[in-house]
Design a protein around this motif. Structure first.
Motif, short mmCIF file in Angstrom:
data_model
loop_
_atom_site.label_atom_id
_atom_site.label_comp_id
_atom_site.label_asym_id
_atom_site.label_seq_id
_atom_site.Cartn_x
_atom_site.Cartn_y
_atom_site.Cartn_z
N ASN A 176 -2.62 -1.18 -7.16
CA ASN A 176 -3.11 -0.27 -6.13
C ASN A 176 -2.99 -0.87 -4.72
O ASN A 176 -3.54 -0.33 -3.77
N GLY A 177 -2.28 -2.00 -4.63
CA GLY A 177 -2.04 -2.60 -3.32
C GLY A 177 -3.24 -3.30 -2.72
O GLY A 177 -3.25 -3.59 -1.51
N VAL A 178 -4.25 -3.61 -3.54
CA VAL A 178 -5.47 -4.25 -3.04
C VAL A 178 -5.36 -5.77 -3.16
O VAL A 178 -4.94 -6.28 -4.20
N GLY A 179 -5.74 -6.48 -2.09
CA GLY A 179 -5.87 -7.93 -2.22
C GLY A 179 -4.84 -8.76 -1.49
O GLY A 179 -4.48 -9.85 -1.96
N ARG A 180 -4.35 -8.30 -0.35
CA ARG A 180 -3.43 -9.11 0.46
C ARG A 180 -4.13 -9.58 1.73
O ARG A 180 -4.91 -8.85 2.32
N PRO A 187 0.82 -1.22 0.00
CA PRO A 187 0.00 0.00 0.00
C PRO A 187 0.85 1.27 0.00
O PRO A 187 0.49 2.27 -0.62
N GLN A 188 2.00 1.24 0.67
CA GLN A 188 2.87 2.40 0.72
C GLN A 188 3.44 2.75 -0.65
O GLN A 188 3.68 3.93 -0.95
N ALA A 189 3.66 1.71 -1.48
CA ALA A 189 4.26 1.92 -2.79
C ALA A 189 3.21 2.14 -3.89
O ALA A 189 3.57 2.42 -5.04
N ALA A 190 1.94 2.01 -3.54
CA ALA A 190 0.87 2.20 -4.53
C ALA A 190 0.76 3.67 -4.92
O ALA A 190 1.22 4.55 -4.19
N PRO A 191 0.16 3.95 -6.07
CA PRO A 191 0.03 5.34 -6.53
C PRO A 191 -0.70 6.22 -5.52
O PRO A 191 -1.54 5.74 -4.76
N ASP A 192 -0.38 7.50 -5.54
CA ASP A 192 -1.01 8.45 -4.63
C ASP A 192 -2.37 8.92 -5.14
O ASP A 192 -3.06 9.67 -4.44
N ALA A 193 -2.74 8.49 -6.33
CA ALA A 193 -4.03 8.91 -6.91
C ALA A 193 -5.04 7.77 -6.85
O ALA A 193 -4.69 6.59 -6.99
N VAL A 194 -6.31 8.13 -6.64
CA VAL A 194 -7.39 7.15 -6.64
C VAL A 194 -7.63 6.66 -8.06
O VAL A 194 -7.63 7.44 -9.01
N GLU A 195 -7.84 5.35 -8.21
CA GLU A 195 -8.21 4.78 -9.51
C GLU A 195 -9.64 4.26 -9.42
O GLU A 195 -9.95 3.44 -8.55
#
Length: 395
Positions: free
Chosen positions: A249-253, A206-214
């Motif tokens: 986007n860091g989703v799904g762990r 999550p920390q490395a995911a983009p700063d913008a909402v997709e």
């Protein structure tokens, strides 16, 4: 004379690779047939299993079951909101299907015995055994029967010049299909150990995911996802694309303590970006189109469906009955759900359906379609028995 041909469920990993010489040396089989079943694992993994099977076994089959896995396992799981102890199931859904494909090859080869590389401590042995025993086959399971350890297997593989990607420096065991990726073994067996970022392949932190909402839109027809961001996609393409989008986007762990069928608690780590998003979207759409009674009862059904699926009891009569109920409810689960993905989290932004039971006119505080005075009679009887009991205690 007893037949000495065995059909082995083969992934090309450490366990099933060492099974081949073990079946010859310790069980006396003259002919070993390996079967690799493609349920959406990486293409290079399928190729590696095929090449290794052809190299080590007497005969090898590679079965493409990706679309079958999606149609017969993943889509029903979405309809039933399939999850076990809070995570989307992947390995559990695939094992019975893989076992069924092994049985087909055993029938073709005229073999009486089938084999797998499952340990005696995990769930997969039961999922495979259930299918194999239902089909009337004798089962051989070297890891379980010889009480082998992973360290022993690594040494054995080295002694027999069997190429395996797992070593003492890289002891992780990974099981992957298009719906889910599980990582276990090594120091991950310690519940207190902080997993290194290197074990993840489908998701960024999550920390490395983009700063913008997709933002994405998912469309469903009869409970099945059919379109992503307005584009209709076949099952395998849909899931892989959504895995890519949600994963970046860091989703799904999931990092969790899981209760195995045998009662053992195990530390399990999963990646399932597409599954996480699809189940969240599906549950939300159901809340729009199903009645309160349907939702309440389906929650019970979903939990039982997931328990049976986790155990691999796909031929349990109750499982068929639960699927029949679920399919009936899904006839109206048609519509779209808008979702925002951001740094490991997801938020449902909105949902719409022609079958929705929501009426803006009826619920609005500014509408007079329903005469509010009609609620007075309902209110007079609301909680009547509790009021009577409370008043009686005052006497």
């Amino acid at each position: 004379m007893e037949q000495k041909r065995v059909v082995l469920a083969f992934s090309g990993g450490l366990d099933t690779s060492v099974c081949i010489p073990l079946l010859r040396e310790h069980y006396g089989f003259d002919e070993i047939v390996t079967v690799a079943v493609d349920v959406g694992q990486p293409e290079e993994e399928v190729i590696r299993a095929t090449e290794k099977g052809r190299m080590l076994a007497d005969n090898h089959y590679t079965i493409d079951a990706k679309e079958k896995y999606i149609a017969e396992c993943i889509f029903p799981s979405i309809k039933a909101n399939g999850s076990y102890e809070g995570y989307p199931m992947g390995t559990a859904l695939a094992r019975p299907l893989i076992a069924e494909e092994i049985v087909k090859i055993a029938e073709k080869e005229g073999a009486f015995t089938v084999a797998h590389g499952c340990t005696g401590k995990g769930n997969d042995q039961l999922r495979f055994d259930f299918i194999f025993r239902s089909a009337g086959y004798k089962i051989v399971a070297p890891m379980r029967e010889m009480n082998l350890t992973r360290e022993w297997e690594i040494c054995y593989a080295q002694e027999h010049n069997i190429p395996v990607s797992v070593g003492k420096e890289n002891p992780y065991s990974v099981d992957e299909n298009c719906w889910s990726r599980s990582i276990e073994g090594g120091r991950l067996e310690d519940p207190a150990f902080h997993p290194p970022e290197e074990i993840y392949a489908w998701t960024v932190s999550p920390q490395a995911a983009p700063d913008a909402v997709e933002k994405i839109r998912i469309e469903f027809e009869q409970g099945v996802p059919v379109a992503l961001n307005g584009e209709r996609l076949p099952g395998i393409a849909f899931i892989r694309e959504l895995n890519r989008i949600a994963g970046r986007n860091g989703v799904g762990r999931n990092d969790m303590i899981e209760d195995r069928i045998l009662g053992l608690k195990a530390r399990e780590i999963y990646e399932h970006p597409a599954a996480t998003v699809l189940l969240a979207a599906h549950r939300d759409l159901e809340r729009l189109v199903l009645t309160r009674s349907e939702l309440a009862f389906k929650h019970i059904v979903d939990d039982k469906w997931s328990e049976l699926a986790y155990m691999g009891l796909v031929h349990e009569p109750l499982f068929y009955a639960l699927n029949a109920f679920v399919d009936t409810t899904q006839e109206r689960v048609n519509g779209a759900v808008d979702i925002a993905l951001y740094k490991g989290g997801l938020t449902v932004l909105g949902r719409s359906s022609d079958a929705g039971l929501y009426s803006g006119d009826l619920v609005s505080f500014d509408s007079t379609t329903i005469d509010q005075n009609h609620a007075v009679g309902f209110s007079n009887y609301f909680g009547l028995q509790a009021r009577l009991l409370k008043n009686s205690k005052k006497c």
